[in-house]
Design a protein around this motif. Structure first.
Motif, PDB file in Angstrom:
ATOM      1  N   ILE A 125       0.897  -1.212  -0.067  1.00 51.86           N
ATOM      2  CA  ILE A 125       0.149  -0.337   0.039  1.00 51.86           C
ATOM      3  C   ILE A 125       0.890   1.403  -0.284  1.00 51.86           C
ATOM      4  O   ILE A 125       1.675   1.550   1.436  1.00 51.86           O
ATOM      5  CB  ILE A 125      -1.219   0.066   1.195  1.00 51.86           C
ATOM      6  CG1 ILE A 125      -1.168  -1.646   1.702  1.00 51.86           C
ATOM      7  CG2 ILE A 125      -2.194   0.824   1.119  1.00 51.86           C
ATOM      8  CD1 ILE A 125      -2.667  -1.980   0.709  1.00 51.86           C
TER       9      ILE A 125
ATOM     10  N   ALA B 220      -3.272   0.583  -3.572  1.00 59.93           N
ATOM     11  CA  ALA B 220      -3.384  -0.232  -3.186  1.00 59.93           C
ATOM     12  C   ALA B 220      -4.547  -1.054  -4.209  1.00 59.93           C
ATOM     13  O   ALA B 220      -5.565  -1.043  -4.876  1.00 59.93           O
ATOM     14  CB  ALA B 220      -4.554   0.167  -1.875  1.00 59.93           C
ATOM     15  N   ASP B 221      -3.467  -2.560  -4.373  1.00 64.09           N
ATOM     16  CA  ASP B 221      -4.666  -3.780  -5.193  1.00 64.09           C
ATOM     17  C   ASP B 221      -4.162  -3.013  -6.731  1.00 64.09           C
ATOM     18  O   ASP B 221      -3.652  -2.696  -6.902  1.00 64.09           O
ATOM     19  CB  ASP B 221      -5.915  -4.001  -4.531  1.00 64.09           C
ATOM     20  CG  ASP B 221      -5.361  -4.461  -2.835  1.00 64.09           C
ATOM     21  OD1 ASP B 221      -4.170  -5.435  -3.033  1.00 64.09           O
ATOM     22  OD2 ASP B 221      -6.698  -4.827  -2.438  1.00 64.09           O
TER      23      ASP B 221
ATOM     24  N   GLN C  79     -11.362  -5.022  -2.542  1.00 66.39           N
ATOM     25  CA  GLN C  79     -12.007  -5.488  -0.614  1.00 66.39           C
ATOM     26  C   GLN C  79     -11.737  -3.588  -0.211  1.00 66.39           C
ATOM     27  O   GLN C  79     -11.823  -3.493   0.780  1.00 66.39           O
ATOM     28  CB  GLN C  79     -10.445  -6.133   0.040  1.00 66.39           C
ATOM     29  CG  GLN C  79      -9.789  -7.935  -0.416  1.00 66.39           C
ATOM     30  CD  GLN C  79      -9.383  -8.250  -0.049  1.00 66.39           C
ATOM     31  OE1 GLN C  79      -9.068  -8.358   0.956  1.00 66.39           O
ATOM     32  NE2 GLN C  79      -8.199  -8.300  -0.739  1.00 66.39           N
ATOM     33  N   LEU C  80     -11.465  -3.059  -1.351  1.00 64.92           N
ATOM     34  CA  LEU C  80     -11.882  -1.219  -0.970  1.00 64.92           C
ATOM     35  C   LEU C  80     -13.140  -0.647  -0.324  1.00 64.92           C
ATOM     36  O   LEU C  80     -14.004  -1.525  -0.606  1.00 64.92           O
ATOM     37  CB  LEU C  80     -11.347  -0.742  -2.415  1.00 64.92           C
ATOM     38  CG  LEU C  80     -11.067   0.912  -1.651  1.00 64.92           C
ATOM     39  CD1 LEU C  80     -10.119   0.960  -1.045  1.00 64.92           C
ATOM     40  CD2 LEU C  80     -11.540   1.556  -3.588  1.00 64.92           C
TER      41      LEU C  80
ATOM     42  N   GLU D 262     -10.512   1.493   3.525  1.00 62.34           N
ATOM     43  CA  GLU D 262      -9.721  -0.024   4.053  1.00 62.34           C
ATOM     44  C   GLU D 262      -9.239  -0.261   3.127  1.00 62.34           C
ATOM     45  O   GLU D 262     -10.324  -0.363   2.337  1.00 62.34           O
ATOM     46  CB  GLU D 262     -10.685  -0.648   5.434  1.00 62.34           C
ATOM     47  CG  GLU D 262     -10.745   0.047   6.526  1.00 62.34           C
ATOM     48  CD  GLU D 262     -11.561  -1.282   7.498  1.00 62.34           C
ATOM     49  OE1 GLU D 262     -11.245  -1.864   7.169  1.00 62.34           O
ATOM     50  OE2 GLU D 262     -12.700  -1.186   8.510  1.00 62.34           O
ATOM     51  N   THR D 263      -8.740  -1.569   2.834  1.00 61.97           N
ATOM     52  CA  THR D 263      -8.034  -2.356   1.175  1.00 61.97           C
ATOM     53  C   THR D 263      -8.225  -3.904   1.488  1.00 61.97           C
ATOM     54  O   THR D 263      -7.838  -4.307   0.446  1.00 61.97           O
ATOM     55  CB  THR D 263      -7.340  -1.992   1.027  1.00 61.97           C
ATOM     56  OG1 THR D 263      -5.637  -2.215   1.454  1.00 61.97           O
ATOM     57  CG2 THR D 263      -6.732  -0.366   0.707  1.00 61.97           C
TER      58      THR D 263
END
Length: 262
Positions: free
Chosen positions: A5, A28-29, A134-135, A154-155
């Motif tokens: 991240i 992130a991701d 997952q965000l 949140e990730t």
């Protein structure tokens, strides 16, 4: 897909005469998220080696110009940059409180009345909203003269808190608990700005230090301070007041990304 991240400061000063104003970038991701856009988001992204066309989400805390002045131009310029590209431009998702989203739509209508932009608009509240993968994001109420909301992102592997502009709020100790990174307002040292700054909806560096001591993030990134803190010794004093034992305090002037995981 990155296993890290990255949190990059794009702007952190309290007004544009001091320097680039509030804006942060999270990678992130498969998501790239901007927290506020400041007054020159395209320029700040490019200066950091980031591409405006890779940004997937924009979160806006409130409608003061130092946080949102470059919004319409960012949407417009991003739509132009990929015209000659072979890869379709990713749809941009705008996230925020309904009252803030209404203001952003009006900015686009006033500044680009002849254009239609392919945007997704997602209303966010105090319950987490899923934004793909997952965000997730959830809003955190603040104390500011206009409707303004912090946010927790949140990730799946990290939690990032952003206070936005706010006076001290006791519930923030709960709201931002468990964050790996806390991006927190520190308008100035208490001895410089006085506690009267609370009435204007801002926190001192010492207020942020108390929040950090209660929430214990791994990193704290102070922002929204004035030109007097361009002096390295003066800024070191401010950064010291923002931190706590075993918490890494990041100097946003250095503009080096915070990296979590790996």
């Amino acid at each position: 897909m990155t296993t890290e991240i990255h949190v990059t400061t794009l702007g952190h000063w309290s007004n544009s005469s001091a320097g680039p104003t509030t804006s942060f970038h999270l990678a992130a991701d498969d998501a790239e998220v901007m927290l506020d856009v400041g007054v020159d988001p395209v320029g700040r992204l490019q200066a950091a080696g980031l591409s405006p066309t890779d940004v997937t989400h924009v979160y806006v805390s409130h409608l003061h110009s130092d946080h949102v002045g470059g919004f319409a131009n960012f949407v417009f310029t991003r739509s132009l940059l990929n015209r000659a590209g072979d890869v379709p431009l990713l749809k941009l998702t705008i996230v925020g409180h309904p009252s803030v989203l209404a203001g952003l739509k009006e900015l686009l209508r006033v500044q680009y009345p002849e254009r239609e932009f392919d945007l997704a608009w997602v209303e966010c509240g105090e319950e987490p909203v899923a934004l793909g993968g997952q965000l997730t994001m959830r809003l955190v109420p603040t104390d500011h003269p206009v409707p303004c909301y912090g946010v927790v992102v949140e990730t799946g592997r990290a939690r990032i808190g952003f206070t936005a502009d706010t006076g001290p709020v006791p519930s923030h100790q709960h709201d931002f608990a468990g964050c790996d990174v806390l991006i927190g307002e520190a308008f100035g040292l208490r001895g410089d700005v006085g506690e009267s700054i609370h009435r204007r909806g801002h926190m001192t560096a010492e207020d942020l230090g108390e929040l950090v001591a209660a929430t214990r993030p791994k990193f704290v990134v102070p922002f929204h301070f004035g030109q007097e803190y361009a002096d390295a010794d003066k800024r070191a004093e401010l950064l010291s007041a923002c931190g706590a034992a075993e918490v890494t305090t990041v100097d946003p002037v250095d503009a080096k990304p915070v990296i979590i995981g790996g």
